[in-house]
Every structure is written in structure tokens, then in C-alpha cells.
Design a protein around this motif. Structure first.
Motif, PDB file in Angstrom:
ATOM      1  N   LEU A 199       0.866  -1.173   0.000  1.00 41.56           N
ATOM      2  CA  LEU A 199       0.000   0.000   0.000  1.00 41.56           C
ATOM      3  C   LEU A 199       0.902   1.222   0.000  1.00 41.56           C
ATOM      4  O   LEU A 199       1.751   1.367   0.876  1.00 41.56           O
ATOM      5  N   VAL A 200       0.718   2.087  -0.977  1.00 44.86           N
ATOM      6  CA  VAL A 200       1.540   3.278  -1.112  1.00 44.86           C
ATOM      7  C   VAL A 200       0.661   4.487  -0.867  1.00 44.86           C
ATOM      8  O   VAL A 200      -0.323   4.704  -1.571  1.00 44.86           O
ATOM      9  N   ARG A 201       1.022   5.263   0.128  1.00 44.06           N
ATOM     10  CA  ARG A 201       0.304   6.502   0.417  1.00 44.06           C
ATOM     11  C   ARG A 201       1.024   7.626  -0.322  1.00 44.06           C
ATOM     12  O   ARG A 201       2.088   8.061   0.081  1.00 44.06           O
ATOM     13  N   THR A 202       0.439   8.050  -1.441  1.00 42.97           N
ATOM     14  CA  THR A 202       1.099   9.066  -2.246  1.00 42.97           C
ATOM     15  C   THR A 202       0.812  10.471  -1.738  1.00 42.97           C
ATOM     16  O   THR A 202       1.589  11.381  -1.962  1.00 42.97           O
ATOM     17  N   ASP A 203      -0.306  10.670  -1.076  1.00 43.09           N
ATOM     18  CA  ASP A 203      -0.583  11.862  -0.277  1.00 43.09           C
ATOM     19  C   ASP A 203      -1.696  11.480   0.692  1.00 43.09           C
ATOM     20  O   ASP A 203      -2.119  10.330   0.711  1.00 43.09           O
ATOM     21  N   VAL A 204      -2.182  12.415   1.474  1.00 38.75           N
ATOM     22  CA  VAL A 204      -3.118  12.061   2.546  1.00 38.75           C
ATOM     23  C   VAL A 204      -4.366  11.352   2.023  1.00 38.75           C
ATOM     24  O   VAL A 204      -4.867  10.434   2.647  1.00 38.75           O
ATOM     25  N   ASN A 205      -4.866  11.744   0.865  1.00 35.29           N
ATOM     26  CA  ASN A 205      -6.105  11.161   0.358  1.00 35.29           C
ATOM     27  C   ASN A 205      -5.913  10.174  -0.785  1.00 35.29           C
ATOM     28  O   ASN A 205      -6.880   9.656  -1.305  1.00 35.29           O
ATOM     29  N   THR A 206      -4.697   9.940  -1.221  1.00 30.28           N
ATOM     30  CA  THR A 206      -4.457   9.093  -2.376  1.00 30.28           C
ATOM     31  C   THR A 206      -3.591   7.900  -1.990  1.00 30.28           C
ATOM     32  O   THR A 206      -2.513   8.067  -1.437  1.00 30.28           O
ATOM     33  N   TRP A 207      -4.087   6.723  -2.288  1.00 30.19           N
ATOM     34  CA  TRP A 207      -3.377   5.479  -2.019  1.00 30.19           C
ATOM     35  C   TRP A 207      -3.304   4.666  -3.297  1.00 30.19           C
ATOM     36  O   TRP A 207      -4.141   4.802  -4.181  1.00 30.19           O
ATOM     37  N   GLN A 208      -2.314   3.803  -3.392  1.00 26.88           N
ATOM     38  CA  GLN A 208      -2.217   2.821  -4.464  1.00 26.88           C
ATOM     39  C   GLN A 208      -1.939   1.472  -3.822  1.00 26.88           C
ATOM     40  O   GLN A 208      -1.284   1.407  -2.779  1.00 26.88           O
ATOM     41  N   VAL A 209      -2.441   0.412  -4.431  1.00 25.57           N
ATOM     42  CA  VAL A 209      -2.198  -0.943  -3.951  1.00 25.57           C
ATOM     43  C   VAL A 209      -1.580  -1.734  -5.097  1.00 25.57           C
ATOM     44  O   VAL A 209      -2.067  -1.680  -6.227  1.00 25.57           O
ATOM     45  N   THR A 210      -0.506  -2.441  -4.817  1.00 26.15           N
ATOM     46  CA  THR A 210       0.171  -3.235  -5.834  1.00 26.15           C
ATOM     47  C   THR A 210       0.652  -4.542  -5.219  1.00 26.15           C
ATOM     48  O   THR A 210       0.884  -4.614  -4.013  1.00 26.15           O
ATOM     49  N   SER A 211       0.812  -5.548  -6.055  1.00 25.90           N
ATOM     50  CA  SER A 211       1.204  -6.858  -5.541  1.00 25.90           C
ATOM     51  C   SER A 211       2.715  -7.047  -5.492  1.00 25.90           C
ATOM     52  O   SER A 211       3.191  -8.026  -4.932  1.00 25.90           O
ATOM     53  N   ASP A 212       3.497  -6.134  -6.090  1.00 24.77           N
ATOM     54  CA  ASP A 212       4.950  -6.335  -6.043  1.00 24.77           C
ATOM     55  C   ASP A 212       5.661  -5.078  -5.552  1.00 24.77           C
ATOM     56  O   ASP A 212       5.187  -3.962  -5.735  1.00 24.77           O
ATOM     57  N   SER A 213       6.800  -5.285  -4.920  1.00 23.25           N
ATOM     58  CA  SER A 213       7.521  -4.173  -4.306  1.00 23.25           C
ATOM     59  C   SER A 213       8.083  -3.208  -5.339  1.00 23.25           C
ATOM     60  O   SER A 213       8.190  -2.012  -5.073  1.00 23.25           O
ATOM     61  N   ALA A 214       8.426  -3.683  -6.537  1.00 17.81           N
ATOM     62  CA  ALA A 214       8.966  -2.785  -7.560  1.00 17.81           C
ATOM     63  C   ALA A 214       7.926  -1.732  -7.958  1.00 17.81           C
ATOM     64  O   ALA A 214       8.251  -0.547  -8.105  1.00 17.81           O
ATOM     65  N   SER A 215       6.680  -2.150  -8.105  1.00 13.72           N
ATOM     66  CA  SER A 215       5.616  -1.183  -8.434  1.00 13.72           C
ATOM     67  C   SER A 215       5.385  -0.220  -7.281  1.00 13.72           C
ATOM     68  O   SER A 215       5.095   0.951  -7.486  1.00 13.72           O
ATOM     69  N   ALA A 216       5.516  -0.718  -6.051  1.00 11.00           N
ATOM     70  CA  ALA A 216       5.350   0.144  -4.886  1.00 11.00           C
ATOM     71  C   ALA A 216       6.435   1.212  -4.841  1.00 11.00           C
ATOM     72  O   ALA A 216       6.168   2.380  -4.559  1.00 11.00           O
ATOM     73  N   VAL A 217       7.672   0.818  -5.131  1.00 13.49           N
ATOM     74  CA  VAL A 217       8.775   1.786  -5.152  1.00 13.49           C
ATOM     75  C   VAL A 217       8.538   2.819  -6.249  1.00 13.49           C
ATOM     76  O   VAL A 217       8.735   4.014  -6.040  1.00 13.49           O
ATOM     77  N   ARG A 218       8.110   2.364  -7.439  1.00 13.01           N
ATOM     78  CA  ARG A 218       7.823   3.317  -8.527  1.00 13.01           C
ATOM     79  C   ARG A 218       6.746   4.308  -8.123  1.00 13.01           C
ATOM     80  O   ARG A 218       6.867   5.506  -8.368  1.00 13.01           O
ATOM     81  N   ALA A 219       5.671   3.830  -7.489  1.00 13.97           N
ATOM     82  CA  ALA A 219       4.589   4.720  -7.075  1.00 13.97           C
ATOM     83  C   ALA A 219       5.074   5.727  -6.039  1.00 13.97           C
ATOM     84  O   ALA A 219       4.747   6.916  -6.110  1.00 13.97           O
ATOM     85  N   ALA A 220       5.859   5.277  -5.061  1.00 14.40           N
ATOM     86  CA  ALA A 220       6.390   6.190  -4.044  1.00 14.40           C
ATOM     87  C   ALA A 220       7.344   7.195  -4.675  1.00 14.40           C
ATOM     88  O   ALA A 220       7.344   8.380  -4.309  1.00 14.40           O
ATOM     89  N   THR A 221       8.143   6.757  -5.640  1.00 13.21           N
ATOM     90  CA  THR A 221       9.086   7.644  -6.314  1.00 13.21           C
ATOM     91  C   THR A 221       8.337   8.706  -7.104  1.00 13.21           C
ATOM     92  O   THR A 221       8.652   9.899  -7.025  1.00 13.21           O
TER      93      THR A 221
END
Length: 156
Positions: free
Chosen positions: A61-83
């Protein structure tokens, strides 16, 4: 600067990790519930302005800002979203302040730094940046602690 954790792994069998996720969701006022499973199989449904997001055990689960989240099944996608959410690109000139870090033998101050953003990765559920300093050393601050550095003026 105090950073929030912008990334979590949904681990319903790990009470400490689950507590961090649930605490952050509650703090942010995000609506959520557990639609299926029990114990280690519990899913997490997050209701956001962008729609419902379903996290299964092991999802990131990536919290990109207070109201926006993303969910992904792999850590590489999570790192990309946080970046992407950070606004930084590899090679950017960045800086960060000193911070206190808890080590097994007690808290220690880790110095701040300035340099080029070289890499971004997950360590202990934090998104960490590797910054190559101008003096040839490197540092590993949290991605959320980075800010763009002003270019220095040189007089030739």
C-alpha cells in the motif's frame, strides 16, 4: 523534518505492521474495512476518492498523499509509485537534514547530506534513497526526507 511512512505491506498476521497501516488510515480519516478472511488471510478494503482498493496479504500500500493510495502486488511497483509521488528523479540534486535513528545500542544521530539521487529501495518497510554525496561518500535517508537542493554558484 519528521517523515510519515508512505509505504506499507499488508501483513494481517503481523500485529505491529497491521497496527501501522490501520493507525495511518485512521489518522488520515480513510474509510476501510476487512471484507474477507480471518487472521493471516484477512483482506483490507480502502475507500478513497479515486475508488475502492483491495489489498490482499503481501500486497503493498503506497500513500502518495493524505487522500491518495495505491495498492500493488509487487515491491517494484510500490517503489515506482512512491518515487513518482515524491517528484524526484534519479540523478536529481537533493539534500536532507540530520536525523536521529534508533539502533540496538541506543539512538544515534545520522548526519544530513547533499548529492545526487542514485537509487530508491525498500528497507524495513521504509522507502529509502541512496544519495551519492558531492564528497564521494553516500547516505541512505528516507525518500520522504529528501528535498530538491539549490544549485551552488561558482565563480570562475
Amino acid at each position: 523534518m519528521t517523515s510519515s511512512r508512505p509505504i506499507f505491506q499488508w501483513q494481517p498476521a503481523n500485529l505491529e505492521a497491521t497496527g501501522r497501516v490501520i493507525g495511518t488510515l485512521m489518522w488520515d480519516g480513510i474509510d476501510f474495512h476487512h471484507p474477507s478472511g480471518t487472521g493471516a488471510t484477512t483482506t483490507l478494503l480502502i475507500r478513497t476518492l479515486q475508488g475502492d482498493l483491495l489489498a490482499e496479504p503481501g500486497h503493498w500500500l503506497v500513500r502518495t498523499d493524505v487522500n491518495t493510495w495505491q495498492v500493488t502486488s509487487d515491491s517494484a511497483s510500490a517503489v515506482r509509485a512512491a518515487t513518482e509521488a515524491s517528484g524526484h528523479l534519479l540523478g536529481d540534486l537533493v539534500e536532507y537534514d540530520a536525523r536521529t535513528v534508533a539502533f540496538p545500542d541506543g539512538p544515534q544521530t545520522v548526519p544530513g547530506g547533499r548529492g545526487r539521487l542514485a537509487d530508491i529501495f525498500i528497507a524495513e518497510l521504509d522507502v529509502v534513497a541512496r544519495v551519492e554525496h558531492e564528497d564521494g561518500t553516500s547516505g541512505a535517508p528516507l525518500l520522504a526526507d529528501l528535498r530538491p537542493a539549490a544549485l551552488t554558484q561558482t565563480n570562475d
